[in-house]
Design an enzyme around this catalytic site. Sequence first.
Site, PDB file in Angstrom:
ATOM      1  N   ASP A 279      -0.991  36.571  -1.652  1.00  0.00           N
ATOM      2  CA  ASP A 279      -0.533  35.502  -0.814  1.00  0.00           C
ATOM      3  C   ASP A 279      -1.309  34.257  -1.260  1.00  0.00           C
ATOM      4  O   ASP A 279      -2.381  34.376  -1.821  1.00  0.00           O
ATOM      5  CB  ASP A 279      -0.890  35.969   0.601  1.00  0.00           C
ATOM      6  CG  ASP A 279      -0.773  34.930   1.643  1.00  0.00           C
ATOM      7  OD1 ASP A 279       0.297  34.333   1.724  1.00  0.00           O
ATOM      8  OD2 ASP A 279      -1.748  34.738   2.387  1.00  0.00           O
TER       9      ASP A 279
ATOM     10  N   ASP B  69       2.490  23.211  18.729  1.00  0.00           N
ATOM     11  CA  ASP B  69       2.191  24.030  17.545  1.00  0.00           C
ATOM     12  C   ASP B  69       0.719  24.407  17.541  1.00  0.00           C
ATOM     13  O   ASP B  69      -0.146  23.591  17.247  1.00  0.00           O
ATOM     14  CB  ASP B  69       2.552  23.223  16.290  1.00  0.00           C
ATOM     15  CG  ASP B  69       2.363  24.039  15.019  1.00  0.00           C
ATOM     16  OD1 ASP B  69       1.967  25.219  15.119  1.00  0.00           O
ATOM     17  OD2 ASP B  69       2.609  23.492  13.933  1.00  0.00           O
TER      18      ASP B  69
ATOM     19  N   SER C 219       8.655  24.336  12.691  1.00  0.00           N
ATOM     20  CA  SER C 219       8.260  24.360  14.098  1.00  0.00           C
ATOM     21  C   SER C 219       8.673  23.020  14.692  1.00  0.00           C
ATOM     22  O   SER C 219       9.072  22.114  13.961  1.00  0.00           O
ATOM     23  CB  SER C 219       6.747  24.567  14.216  1.00  0.00           C
ATOM     24  OG  SER C 219       6.060  23.538  13.530  1.00  0.00           O
TER      25      SER C 219
HETATM   26  N1  LIG Z   1       2.743  25.037  11.622  1.00  0.00           N
HETATM   27  C1  LIG Z   1       3.759  24.846  10.797  1.00  0.00           C
HETATM   28  N2  LIG Z   1       4.836  24.188  11.187  1.00  0.00           N
HETATM   29  C2  LIG Z   1       5.860  24.008  10.352  1.00  0.00           C
HETATM   30  N3  LIG Z   1       5.917  24.455   9.110  1.00  0.00           N
HETATM   31  C3  LIG Z   1       4.870  25.140   8.636  1.00  0.00           C
HETATM   32  C4  LIG Z   1       3.739  25.378   9.451  1.00  0.00           C
HETATM   33  N4  LIG Z   1       2.854  26.089   8.733  1.00  0.00           N
HETATM   34  C5  LIG Z   1       3.407  26.294   7.532  1.00  0.00           C
HETATM   35  N5  LIG Z   1       4.624  25.718   7.453  1.00  0.00           N
HETATM   36  C6  LIG Z   1       5.537  25.749   6.316  1.00  0.00           C
HETATM   37  O1  LIG Z   1       6.007  27.075   6.121  1.00  0.00           O
HETATM   38  C7  LIG Z   1       5.673  27.529   4.807  1.00  0.00           C
HETATM   39  C8  LIG Z   1       5.370  28.996   4.832  1.00  0.00           C
HETATM   40  O2  LIG Z   1       4.161  29.174   5.520  1.00  0.00           O
HETATM   41  P1  LIG Z   1       3.482  30.588   5.626  1.00  0.00           P
HETATM   42  O3  LIG Z   1       2.135  30.416   6.194  1.00  0.00           O
HETATM   43  O4  LIG Z   1       4.418  31.542   6.231  1.00  0.00           O
HETATM   44  O5  LIG Z   1       3.375  30.905   4.091  1.00  0.00           O
HETATM   45  P2  LIG Z   1       3.090  32.303   3.431  1.00  0.00           P
HETATM   46  O6  LIG Z   1       4.366  32.987   3.127  1.00  0.00           O
HETATM   47  O7  LIG Z   1       2.071  33.032   4.212  1.00  0.00           O
HETATM   48  O8  LIG Z   1       2.526  31.876   2.076  1.00  0.00           O
HETATM   49  P3  LIG Z   1       1.129  31.279   1.869  1.00  0.00           P
HETATM   50  O9  LIG Z   1       0.209  31.813   2.921  1.00  0.00           O
HETATM   51  O10 LIG Z   1       0.799  31.744   0.508  1.00  0.00           O
HETATM   52  O11 LIG Z   1       1.319  29.794   1.941  1.00  0.00           O
HETATM   53  C9  LIG Z   1       4.517  26.658   4.393  1.00  0.00           C
HETATM   54  O12 LIG Z   1       4.460  26.524   3.004  1.00  0.00           O
HETATM   55  C10 LIG Z   1       4.866  25.330   5.033  1.00  0.00           C
HETATM   56  O13 LIG Z   1       5.809  24.629   4.252  1.00  0.00           O
HETATM   57 MG   LIG Z   2      -0.055  33.237   4.572  1.00  0.00          MG
END
Ligand SMILES: Nc1ncnc2c1ncn2[C@@H]1O[C@H](COP(=O)(O)OP(=O)(O)OP(=O)(O)O)[C@@H](O)[C@H]1O
Ligand SMILES: [Mg+2]
Length: 677
Positions: A306, A343, A381
Amino acid sequence: MAHAETISLFDGAIIRRAALDSIAKLNPITLMRNPVIFFTEVISALTSFVAAEDALKHQPYGFPLVIAIWLWLTVLFATFAEAVAEGRGRARAESLKRARSETMAKLLIDPRDRVIFKPTPAPDLRQGDIVLVEAGDIIPSDGEVIEGVASVNESAVTGESAPVVREAGGDRSAVTGGTHLVSDWLVVRITADAGSTFLDRMIALVEGAERRKTPNEIALNILLAGLTLIFLIAVVTLVGFGHYAGTSFSIPVLAALLVCLIPTTIGGLLSAIGIAGMDRLVRFNVVATSGRAVEAAGDVDALLLDKTGTITFGNRMASGFYPASGVAERDLAEACALASLGDDTPEGRSILALARERYSIAPQRPEGAAIIPFSANTRMSGVDFAGHSYRKGAVDSVLASLGTQADAVFSEAVARIGRAGSTPLAVAANGRVLGLIELKDIVKPGIKERFSALRSMGIRTVMVTGDNRVTAAAIAAEAGVDDYIAEATPQNKLDYIRKVQGEGRLVAMCGDGTNDAPALAQADVGVAMQTGTQAAREAGNMVDLDSDPTKLIEIVEIGKQLLITRGALTTFSIANDISKYFAILPAIFVTTYPQLAALNVMQLRTPESAILSAVIFNALIIVALVPLALRGVKFRPIGAAALLKRNLLVYGLGGIVAPFAGIKLIDMALGAFNIFS
Ligand SMILES: Nc1ncnc2c1ncn2[C@@H]1O[C@H](COP(=O)(O)OP(=O)(O)OP(=O)(O)O)[C@@H](O)[C@H]1O
Ligand SMILES: [Mg+2]
Ligand SMILES: [K+]
């Protein structure tokens, strides 16, 4: 790795305790798990009857009695090997038990009220209870932070005394019972019943209480049982053959021959090797919940990681607002703050903080606002109220949800943020894109060199992230992974692992988030970061207490070492037979066929002394190899074929030569005391 205090191979207390345990382990019911040694015990018992009869009728200290004693010692040395391996884990468990808290928890009656609480003993807490933990308190049990941000000292579990941040909402929301709060306060929902906390499970694991045989061990045990059966048939055939030739063999002689031929060495050391492998991981601050995972680690072909929190530090913080053309930066900042009102993720909170800092914007949550929480599937979000709708999220997700496309200026801004390795979030108000937020994150230092070490071990590293392609590419280049997958959903991660596994390859996955949990569960080796969520830590089959994804290098080395050690000692054990043949066969046939004396290449003194020497060697070699079984054969990254050749040479040839020397020496020593001259 501070708590991984090295326990000496020959710690006096451990050896004393193991000596006692090895006697308890003679219980045939438990010993049945180990077919070769159980069979040896049966043979020892049988020989003892003959020896007792002989001692009463003929001479008190005759050949049968001596053989019986050494056969029992063979069994005892085997149970001792296992007991020593378990004892080392037990010593480690003791230090963990000291961390298990008997503290009073502050049980909240009404979670919204942080003033009134009921003092409750930690062991009485149940899943779902809500507790308050304040600076100076010990966290009473495992749980998930539902409110607050605080720094926690986790050294009781991880050995690392630098405090870590624990906060509601994100991938760092899990707290571990027995650790203690250094600052601020947290409201925690308890996620484990007493007796099944992380610490409890860790203690049970290092004590070996939960150890189950791995499929590989079961297969090897079946093979060893098969060999035992073959040698039994061979010895029975020999009796028939001897009968025909006019020789009859006594029970002690046949028992000695049989026990020398069956694979007692590897049979006696097999479980110690497995236990020691798990133990070695603990010393690297990795807790494995399954021996099978440790073995799989030795053969891993691909590692999935990840991005956020695994390759990077994971405290993604808003660092700038980038308005779309025709939008004032202040208006964008206000929309960003509104979109982040409900959020509770660290990202959301950092956006509110930046808006407050730059523009003193601090909006209140409007009456009747509907919060749309972040989800890894929508990657967005936001909030809806009074006919207004605010959204923020991954750029592609936001654009797709609005059914619009970005203009060139906007696209360039997205790309610029991405190229810097930051995460761009698009922000929209009432269907119109207002601009971008930049979330900054930092790649953990030293990761590139470590990934190249993995590459030289033949392991492909693949970063899988929910982030956009440009950011993913930038971080992938900075971290030096072999490949990356961007804009991935939890399902994508799972599908990718299944695809690689479908090609017959073993996959390891490192992750920290709840959205990584399905992938961690599917991977052959699922390493959860200790800093990660409770869901991730439960889905994986290993937890890295240092939260260092490159720890996989050590995990793979330990897995390989385990497989190599088992292979080497199996080779050694079976190669031993050849020389024992030369010791025993001439001895038992020499009266019938004096020509066979030519086979007595070792020039052993008398038939009895030859047989006894072989039995003594067969028993002592188990004890002699205990240190090697526990420490493991050294792993050298020289390629599988070269390693196999080297080990065949050392342990195969060594296995043939060593007994010649050993048996000869024992025979000479017996001669010095005039035993069976
Ligand atoms: N609080 C939030 N509100 C809106 N969008 C978000 C938020 N946090 C993250 N994102 C968006 O969603 C995407 C995916 O986030 P997530 O944390 O699920 O990624 P992931 O699949 O765990 O990969 P990684 O942890 O490697 O970034 C992020 O790259 C960002 O663009
Ligand atoms: Mg992650
Ligand atoms: K043997």
